[in-house]
Each structure stands twice: as C-alpha cells, then as structure tokens.
Write a protein that holds these residues in place. Structure first.
Motif, mmCIF file in Angstrom:
data_model
loop_
_atom_site.group_PDB
_atom_site.id
_atom_site.type_symbol
_atom_site.label_atom_id
_atom_site.label_comp_id
_atom_site.label_asym_id
_atom_site.label_seq_id
_atom_site.Cartn_x
_atom_site.Cartn_y
_atom_site.Cartn_z
ATOM 1 N N PHE A 5 8.506 5.411 8.406
ATOM 2 C CA PHE A 5 7.517 4.597 7.707
ATOM 3 C C PHE A 5 6.910 5.365 6.532
ATOM 4 O O PHE A 5 6.831 6.587 6.534
ATOM 5 C CB PHE A 5 6.421 4.136 8.678
ATOM 6 C CG PHE A 5 5.389 5.186 9.011
ATOM 7 C CD1 PHE A 5 4.192 5.255 8.318
ATOM 8 C CD2 PHE A 5 5.631 6.101 10.029
ATOM 9 C CE1 PHE A 5 3.238 6.216 8.620
ATOM 10 C CE2 PHE A 5 4.681 7.072 10.337
ATOM 11 C CZ PHE A 5 3.490 7.134 9.638
ATOM 12 N N GLY A 6 6.492 4.621 5.520
ATOM 13 C CA GLY A 6 5.759 5.181 4.387
ATOM 14 C C GLY A 6 4.401 4.524 4.301
ATOM 15 O O GLY A 6 4.047 3.676 5.129
ATOM 16 N N LEU A 7 3.624 4.875 3.278
ATOM 17 C CA LEU A 7 2.280 4.311 3.170
ATOM 18 C C LEU A 7 2.293 2.798 2.999
ATOM 19 O O LEU A 7 1.430 2.099 3.509
ATOM 20 C CB LEU A 7 1.518 4.949 2.007
ATOM 21 C CG LEU A 7 0.974 6.351 2.235
ATOM 22 C CD1 LEU A 7 0.152 6.788 1.040
ATOM 23 C CD2 LEU A 7 0.128 6.412 3.498
ATOM 24 N N GLY A 8 3.256 2.291 2.242
ATOM 25 C CA GLY A 8 3.327 0.850 2.065
ATOM 26 C C GLY A 8 2.387 0.304 1.010
ATOM 27 O O GLY A 8 2.687 -0.668 0.337
ATOM 28 N N ALA A 9 1.227 0.907 0.867
ATOM 29 C CA ALA A 9 0.244 0.464 -0.123
ATOM 30 C C ALA A 9 -0.471 1.686 -0.685
ATOM 31 O O ALA A 9 -0.625 2.700 -0.003
ATOM 32 C CB ALA A 9 -0.764 -0.497 0.502
ATOM 33 N N LEU A 10 -0.889 1.581 -1.932
ATOM 34 C CA LEU A 10 -1.617 2.673 -2.552
ATOM 35 C C LEU A 10 -3.006 2.765 -1.924
ATOM 36 O O LEU A 10 -3.715 1.763 -1.830
ATOM 37 C CB LEU A 10 -1.746 2.426 -4.056
ATOM 38 C CG LEU A 10 -2.194 3.604 -4.927
ATOM 39 C CD1 LEU A 10 -1.157 4.714 -4.902
ATOM 40 C CD2 LEU A 10 -2.424 3.126 -6.361
ATOM 41 N N PRO A 11 -3.414 3.955 -1.466
ATOM 42 C CA PRO A 11 -4.768 4.084 -0.904
ATOM 43 C C PRO A 11 -5.821 3.601 -1.897
ATOM 44 O O PRO A 11 -5.675 3.757 -3.113
ATOM 45 C CB PRO A 11 -4.887 5.582 -0.632
ATOM 46 C CG PRO A 11 -3.488 6.038 -0.406
ATOM 47 C CD PRO A 11 -2.657 5.211 -1.350
ATOM 48 N N THR A 12 -6.872 3.029 -1.365
ATOM 49 C CA THR A 12 -7.906 2.380 -2.172
ATOM 50 C C THR A 12 -8.410 3.237 -3.323
ATOM 51 O O THR A 12 -8.485 2.785 -4.471
ATOM 52 C CB THR A 12 -9.095 1.996 -1.271
ATOM 53 O OG1 THR A 12 -8.684 0.958 -0.388
ATOM 54 C CG2 THR A 12 -10.272 1.510 -2.088
ATOM 55 N N LEU A 13 -8.785 4.475 -3.034
ATOM 56 C CA LEU A 13 -9.407 5.312 -4.057
ATOM 57 C C LEU A 13 -8.391 6.052 -4.912
ATOM 58 O O LEU A 13 -8.773 6.842 -5.779
ATOM 59 C CB LEU A 13 -10.384 6.299 -3.404
ATOM 60 C CG LEU A 13 -11.471 5.664 -2.545
ATOM 61 C CD1 LEU A 13 -12.496 6.715 -2.121
ATOM 62 C CD2 LEU A 13 -12.160 4.506 -3.263
ATOM 63 N N GLY A 126 -15.448 0.533 -1.916
ATOM 64 C CA GLY A 126 -14.327 0.883 -2.784
ATOM 65 C C GLY A 126 -13.124 -0.024 -2.673
ATOM 66 O O GLY A 126 -12.457 -0.317 -3.667
ATOM 67 N N ASP A 127 -12.831 -0.498 -1.461
ATOM 68 C CA ASP A 127 -11.645 -1.330 -1.275
ATOM 69 C C ASP A 127 -11.793 -2.704 -1.910
ATOM 70 O O ASP A 127 -10.800 -3.406 -2.129
ATOM 71 C CB ASP A 127 -11.332 -1.480 0.217
ATOM 72 C CG ASP A 127 -12.423 -2.230 0.968
ATOM 73 O OD1 ASP A 127 -13.581 -1.769 0.925
ATOM 74 O OD2 ASP A 127 -12.114 -3.269 1.573
ATOM 75 N N LEU A 128 -13.032 -3.124 -2.210
ATOM 76 C CA LEU A 128 -13.268 -4.438 -2.803
ATOM 77 C C LEU A 128 -13.228 -4.417 -4.328
ATOM 78 O O LEU A 128 -13.310 -5.470 -4.961
ATOM 79 C CB LEU A 128 -14.620 -4.982 -2.331
ATOM 80 C CG LEU A 128 -14.773 -5.149 -0.812
ATOM 81 C CD1 LEU A 128 -16.173 -5.641 -0.471
ATOM 82 C CD2 LEU A 128 -13.719 -6.092 -0.255
ATOM 83 N N SER A 324 -11.731 1.929 2.830
ATOM 84 C CA SER A 324 -11.599 2.841 1.692
ATOM 85 C C SER A 324 -10.875 4.128 2.057
ATOM 86 O O SER A 324 -10.606 4.952 1.188
ATOM 87 C CB SER A 324 -12.987 3.186 1.124
ATOM 88 O OG SER A 324 -13.581 2.042 0.548
ATOM 89 N N SER A 325 -10.552 4.308 3.325
ATOM 90 C CA SER A 325 -9.964 5.562 3.791
ATOM 91 C C SER A 325 -8.442 5.495 3.829
ATOM 92 O O SER A 325 -7.853 4.492 4.241
ATOM 93 C CB SER A 325 -10.495 5.890 5.189
ATOM 94 O OG SER A 325 -9.772 6.949 5.768
ATOM 95 N N ILE A 326 -7.800 6.585 3.446
ATOM 96 C CA ILE A 326 -6.346 6.672 3.552
ATOM 97 C C ILE A 326 -5.911 6.602 5.006
ATOM 98 O O ILE A 326 -4.796 6.175 5.316
ATOM 99 C CB ILE A 326 -5.817 7.960 2.878
ATOM 100 C CG1 ILE A 326 -4.282 7.933 2.796
ATOM 101 C CG2 ILE A 326 -6.313 9.198 3.604
ATOM 102 C CD1 ILE A 326 -3.695 9.110 2.035
#
Length: 337
Positions: A5-13, A126-128, A324-326
């Motif tokens: 598996f990989g992250l799949g999505a860019l972390p929020t920050l 941050g995620d919003l 907001s956390s990785i």
C-alpha cells in the motif's frame, strides 16, 4: 490487497501551490513594487487565522491596511497566480462571539467569530482548507514559530535580526546567519506478517491524550541516526517490538512547533510481547483492519452529529488521529477506506 500500500492521498498539510523560491524573497525591489497589490495572512497569539465562515479559504487582508511598504515583522510567504502573499501578526478588529466546531481528534473546540469570519487553528481546520490556503497557513505558522524561538545567536548569544523577509536571521554580534530549523520525526505504521500488507496494525496511546484516542507510533530522529534506524529504535523503545522491512511512504510538515513527519511502514511479529514505555505509552495493542474501518465509519458519524455504533468484535471505541495528521492518511490507506 496484493501490492504494497501507498499513501493514496497527499497529506493535508503537504498541499501547497504558492511559489516560494529564494529568488523572490531576495529581490526587495520587486517585492516593494508589488506590495500595494499583495495580500496578508494574519496569525493571532494562538496561531489562529481567519477563514471565510463555511468555506475553505483564508480571509486575507489588503496590504494597504498595514502601510505603504512591508512592515519590519512581515514574512513573505510566496506568490500565487500573480499575487504575493505575506504574513503578519493580527487579531479580530472588534468584539467577537464564540462558536463551536470540531477540532483535532474530533474534540469540539470554541473559536472566535467576527463579521463572517472564524479564527481557526491549523491542526483542527487544516484538512478543510483548499490547497493554496493550506500551504500558506502551514508556511506562515512554521516561520512565525521559528521567529518566536530563535531570538539569540547559537554561537555567541547576541540578539539576532531577521533578514530575507523572515527566512533567515543574522547575529548582531558575530554576524552568523541562521535559517529556520525543521526537526525530522518518523511516524510508522507497523503491521503484521499476514499477506502483503498484514491484517492487523499496532496502535498506541500517550497518557496525555483524550480518552479512547489511539494512533501509530512516532518519534524524533537523533543526531547521527538514519531514518530507518530511527524507526527501528523508536518502535523498540516505545513498545518493545522489533520491526523489519522498513519502507518509506511520504512526508508532511508539522509546524507544532517545527517538525516534518516522515511516514514509514514496517512489519512485526504479531506474537511479539508488547512492553509500553513507562511514562510515554499508556497502552498499545494490535487492531484488525475491520476494526480500523469501523473506527473510520464512526468518525464520519461523529462529524455528522450522529451517535457512533459499537465496533463488532472490537474491544474498544477507537478514536483515530485528526484529519490534518499524516497518521490518519496512512491508516486510511492501509485499511482501504
């Protein structure tokens, strides 16, 4: 899942669009010329910034409100779509009312509201934010935190003055130049040996965390240590488990106050004896993929104001890291949600 598996999505920050190359902030004539049309990102004493209520956009200010040229404490953040962005200290211009909103870890927080704006913190909101707003806010907080902490020369102890529009400092005694520090920290999703990506993940909680809050393990990189070596050492120190097959996933800035989180995954034997580090880890245990998926579903229910459902077969009512956390991105990728 038959592939790693990989992250799949860019972390929020990690999201950012502004161009912040050094050539822009070392060209004072260009910046002074463009100041009248630039925008300002405000940060109050609690590192909160205003956003347009109900949106993911920063409520920036006109530079004319702060003078005809950049003030001494202005920090240049970068340029986006022909507009320069700066950061300055600020607070609501008048009396505020208090409203409630979901913060980090899903805990309800009270934030000030004034004339259609709410003043939010990066960790909880941050995620919003849209990509541009998230990048500007993250950069502004990281640089402002550095300026608060790095007021004296590390060589001779004299006060320093800020240069390069907030991106460096110069000692008033010996002339030594310093640049904003970033402390590297590893964060690792440890799974068992079942299949390619395992069927269980190792979660833990610190004593100071809110009730039922659990996350994957993390720690700071020590001097002279490789990132992979840090992963192995931190997991062993915190829960007494040996890991192998350490693999890098991705990174995210974490300016609380000046870290970058480097995400990894690793394998461990699920039969290993877990020994939580006294004073650091209150509890650690293996959790199935089904339980993690149920915890994500309950998180969505909480955000919608509904009552979470019991986790079938689960031993605990898990509350996972904030959006907001990785750590949340890593767990979501591993669980396939």
């Amino acid at each position: 899942m038959t592939t790693p598996f990989g992250l799949g999505a860019l972390p929020t920050l990690s999201r950012s669009t502004a161009d912040r190359q050094e050539s822009l902030r070392t060209n004072p004539d260009r910046l002074a010329r463009r100041w009248p049309d630039a925008r300002v990102v405000l940060l109050d004493e609690h590192s909160r910034t205003p956003v347009v209520e109900g949106s993911g956009t920063l409520a920036t200010r006109k530079t004319q409100d702060f003078g005809t040229e950049p003030p001494a404490d202005a920090i240049f953040l970068g340029e986006w779509q022909g507009t320069d962005f700066w950061s300055l200290p600020g607070r609501p211009a008048g009396e505020t009312e208090t409203v409630e909103m979901a913060g980090s870890w899903g805990v309800v927080e009270e934030v000030p509201r004034h004339e259609g704006e709410i003043w939010v913190d990066l960790r909880g909101y941050g995620d919003l934010l849209d990509d541009t707003s998230a990048g500007l806010f993250t950069t502004a907080q990281a640089l402002r935190n550095w300026r608060r902490q790095a007021k004296f020369c590390t060589r001779c102890g004299h006060p320093v003055e800020v240069i390069q529009l907030g991106w460096a400092s110069k000692c008033t005694g010996c002339g030594r130049e310093e640049y904003p520090r970033t402390d590297p920290a590893v964060i690792c999703l440890v799974h068992d040996d079942a299949g390619v990506n395992g069927e269980h993940v190792l979660l833990a909680r610190q004593p100071i965390w809110p009730e039922n809050r659990y996350s994957i393990l993390a720690g700071f990189v020590e001097a002279g240590e490789s990132l992979e070596g840090c992963v192995e050492r931190e997991i062993r120190e915190e829960v007494g488990v040996d890991v192998r097959d350490v693999r890098y996933l991705g990174s995210q800035p974490w300016p609380f106050p000046r870290s970058i989180m480097l995400g990894f995954t690793a394998r461990a034997d699920i039969s290993s004896t877990i020994v939580p580090a006294e004073g650091e880890i209150e509890e650690a245990f293996w959790v199935s993929r089904e339980e993690v998926r149920a915890a994500f579903a309950n998180s969505r229910l909480r955000n919608a104001g509904a009552v979470p459902t019991p986790i079938a077969g689960g031993r605990r009512q898990l509350v996972l890291p904030g959006n907001s956390s990785i750590a949340r991105v890593m767990l979501a990728a591993w669980a396939g949600v």
